[in-house]
Design a protein around this motif. Structure first.
Motif, PDB file in Angstrom:
ATOM      1  N   VAL A  50       0.858  -1.180   0.000  1.00  0.00           N
ATOM      2  CA  VAL A  50       0.000   0.000   0.000  1.00  0.00           C
ATOM      3  C   VAL A  50       0.898   1.235   0.000  1.00  0.00           C
ATOM      4  O   VAL A  50       1.787   1.356   0.849  1.00  0.00           O
ATOM      5  N   GLU A  51       0.666   2.142  -0.935  1.00  0.00           N
ATOM      6  CA  GLU A  51       1.500   3.343  -1.054  1.00  0.00           C
ATOM      7  C   GLU A  51       0.623   4.588  -1.011  1.00  0.00           C
ATOM      8  O   GLU A  51      -0.398   4.668  -1.709  1.00  0.00           O
ATOM      9  N   ASN A  52       1.001   5.551  -0.201  1.00  0.00           N
ATOM     10  CA  ASN A  52       0.312   6.836  -0.127  1.00  0.00           C
ATOM     11  C   ASN A  52       0.844   7.736  -1.232  1.00  0.00           C
ATOM     12  O   ASN A  52       1.981   8.203  -1.176  1.00  0.00           O
ATOM     13  N   GLN A  53       0.021   8.019  -2.226  1.00  0.00           N
ATOM     14  CA  GLN A  53       0.421   8.870  -3.342  1.00  0.00           C
ATOM     15  C   GLN A  53      -0.130  10.286  -3.229  1.00  0.00           C
ATOM     16  O   GLN A  53       0.008  11.081  -4.164  1.00  0.00           O
ATOM     17  N   GLY A  54      -0.727  10.573  -2.084  1.00  0.00           N
ATOM     18  CA  GLY A  54      -1.291  11.902  -1.885  1.00  0.00           C
ATOM     19  C   GLY A  54      -0.423  12.779  -1.017  1.00  0.00           C
ATOM     20  O   GLY A  54       0.726  12.453  -0.708  1.00  0.00           O
ATOM     21  N   ASP A  55      -0.994  13.892  -0.589  1.00  0.00           N
ATOM     22  CA  ASP A  55      -0.251  14.846   0.240  1.00  0.00           C
ATOM     23  C   ASP A  55      -0.829  14.979   1.639  1.00  0.00           C
ATOM     24  O   ASP A  55      -0.517  15.921   2.368  1.00  0.00           O
ATOM     25  N   VAL A  56      -1.686  14.002   2.032  1.00  0.00           N
ATOM     26  CA  VAL A  56      -2.227  13.950   3.392  1.00  0.00           C
ATOM     27  C   VAL A  56      -2.042  12.530   3.915  1.00  0.00           C
ATOM     28  O   VAL A  56      -1.875  11.588   3.131  1.00  0.00           O
ATOM     29  N   PRO A  57      -2.056  12.340   5.242  1.00  0.00           N
ATOM     30  CA  PRO A  57      -1.927  10.975   5.782  1.00  0.00           C
ATOM     31  C   PRO A  57      -3.036  10.065   5.245  1.00  0.00           C
ATOM     32  O   PRO A  57      -4.176  10.491   5.042  1.00  0.00           O
ATOM     33  N   LEU A  58      -2.676   8.784   5.039  1.00  0.00           N
ATOM     34  CA  LEU A  58      -3.595   7.807   4.458  1.00  0.00           C
ATOM     35  C   LEU A  58      -3.853   6.684   5.453  1.00  0.00           C
ATOM     36  O   LEU A  58      -2.967   5.869   5.711  1.00  0.00           O
ATOM     37  N   PRO A  59      -5.045   6.632   6.057  1.00  0.00           N
ATOM     38  CA  PRO A  59      -5.397   5.501   6.939  1.00  0.00           C
ATOM     39  C   PRO A  59      -6.007   4.372   6.111  1.00  0.00           C
ATOM     40  O   PRO A  59      -6.740   4.608   5.144  1.00  0.00           O
ATOM     41  N   PHE A  60      -5.715   3.123   6.484  1.00  0.00           N
ATOM     42  CA  PHE A  60      -6.288   2.021   5.711  1.00  0.00           C
ATOM     43  C   PHE A  60      -6.417   0.773   6.574  1.00  0.00           C
ATOM     44  O   PHE A  60      -5.718   0.592   7.570  1.00  0.00           O
ATOM     45  N   GLU A  61      -7.324  -0.091   6.129  1.00  0.00           N
ATOM     46  CA  GLU A  61      -7.466  -1.444   6.641  1.00  0.00           C
ATOM     47  C   GLU A  61      -7.292  -2.404   5.462  1.00  0.00           C
ATOM     48  O   GLU A  61      -7.656  -2.070   4.335  1.00  0.00           O
ATOM     49  N   LEU A  62      -6.746  -3.579   5.732  1.00  0.00           N
ATOM     50  CA  LEU A  62      -6.498  -4.546   4.661  1.00  0.00           C
ATOM     51  C   LEU A  62      -6.664  -5.954   5.215  1.00  0.00           C
ATOM     52  O   LEU A  62      -6.206  -6.252   6.315  1.00  0.00           O
TER      53      LEU A  62
END
Length: 295
Positions: free
Chosen positions: A130-142
Motif C-alpha cells: 500500500v503506497e500513499n500517493q497523496g499529500d495527506v496521511p492515508l489511513p487504511f485497513e487490509l
C-alpha cells in the motif's frame, strides 16, 4: 458479459489460478485435489475477496474523515475492482490498482495497491503493498477472505473439520451484535486440544474474530485425512473465521488475516482512530503478507 482470463501459476506442487477482478484467488490444486471453494452463487458467490481499504461492516454504513461523514460499502471496493495484471514468471503474478474519481467518492485518499502472488514449494505467498500517493496521511485497513474447501472426500461432513492453533489452550473472541458490529466483553472460544471444532453459527455468532493469535498461525484440517492448509499471518494482528449462516453442512471455511478490526461499538467514528488502522505519511508505503501452505 465478457469473461476475463485468469492468471495461471504452476510449480511441482501447486497449480493456481488468480482473477484480475479483485486480484482474487480462484483455484488451488494440490495433489490433484481442488483446495478452494467453488464460488457457487447459490451458496456464496465469492472465493477469496480482497478487503481494502475497509474490513467488515460500518456502523450505519459510514465512517468519519476529519469529522466529515463518508458513506462506504462493506469491505471497501477492491473485491469488485479490475486490477492490471503482470505475469512476472511461471510462479509469480502481480496485480495493481490505484485511486481514481470513483474510489475517492467513498475513500478520499490517493493510493496505489499492489498484490503479488508467489509460489514457493507448496506455499502461496500473498504480498500487499500500500503506497500513499497523496499529500495527506492515508489511513487504511487490509484483509484476506480466502474460502478453503471442506468435504474434500466422499462421505465427509463439515463436522470432520477443525481449525488448529499451535500451543493454545484458550482463545477469546469479540462479541458481535445483530448488525454485525463488534462488541465487548470478549467471550472464551471453546477449544478441544487446541482445535476449534465448531462453526461460527454453532457458536452463535456471525464471525469468530480473534486478536493476537499466538504464533500467528492457523491450520484447517480434517480428522478423515491428511489434507491441510496452514495460514501464517505475522503481519496481521487479527483473524476472522467465517462461513455463511444457514448451511447445515458447509463446503468451505474462511480463514481471514486482518490488519485491523471491523467496526465496533467501542470504536471511534474517525477512520484513523479505529483499532488497528494503519496510517501512511505522504510517499510512505507498507508491505503486509501472509503465507498459505497446502499439504
Amino acid at each position: 458479459m465478457r469473461k476475463l482470463p485468469t492468471c495461471v501459476l504452476e510449480n511441482d506442487a501447486l497449480s493456481v489460478r488468480v482473477s484480475p477482478v479483485g486480484a482474487e484467488l480462484q483455484s488451488v490444486v494440490c495433489g490433484g485435489v481442488e483446495r478452494m471453494w467453488s464460488g457457487d452463487p447459490a451458496v456464496w458467490g465469492r472465493r477469496a475477496p480482497l478487503l481494502f481499504p475497509l474490513i467488515g461492516r460500518l456502523r450505519d454504513g459510514w465512517y468519519a474523515n476529519g469529522g466529515r461523514r463518508v458513506d462506504a460499502p462493506m469491505h471497501g471496493f477492491c473485491r469488485d475492482r479490475l486490477f492490471s495484471a503482470e505475469q512476472v514468471s511461471d510462479v509469480r503474478v502481480r496485480f495493481e490498482t490505484a485511486s481514481d474519481e470513483r474510489t475517492r467518492a467513498v475513500y478520499p485518499f490517493d493510493f496505489r495497491l499492489t498484490v503479488d502472488f508467489t509460489l514457493e514449494g507448496s506455499s502461496i505467498v500473498k504480498s500487499h503493498t500500500v503506497e500513499n500517493q497523496g499529500d495527506v496521511p492515508l489511513p487504511f485497513e487490509l484483509g484476506g477472505h480466502e474460502a478453503y474447501a471442506t468435504r474434500l472426500l466422499p462421505g465427509e461432513r463439515m463436522s470432520d473439520y477443525f481449525v488448529r492453533f499451535e500451543g493454545v489452550d484458550v482463545l477469546e473472541m469479540f462479541g458481535m451484535d445483530e448488525a454485525g458490529i463488534l462488541t465487548l466483553p470478549k467471550v472464551e472460544v471453546p477449544l478441544e486440544d487446541g482445535r476449534l471444532t465448531k462453526t461460527p453459527e454453532q457458536l452463535g455468532i456471525d464471525t469468530v474474530v480473534l486478536e493476537n493469535v499466538p504464533g500467528s498461525v492457523a491450520t484447517l484440517a480434517s480428522v478423515a485425512h491428511g489434507y491441510e492448509v496452514t495460514v501464517e499471518f505475522s503481519d496481521f494482528p487479527y483473524l476472522g473465521i467465517w462461513t455463511k449462516a444457514g448451511q447445515d453442512d458447509a463446503r468451505y471455511l474462511c480463514i481471514e488475516p486482518w490488519s485491523a478490526l471491523p467496526d465496533a461499538r467501542f470504536s471511534p467514528r474517525e477512520l484513523s482512530e479505529k483499532p488497528g488502522v494503519r496510517t501512511l505519511a505522504p510517499g510512505e508505503r507498507a508491505v503486509l503478507e501472509y503465507r498459505m501452505t497446502f499439504r
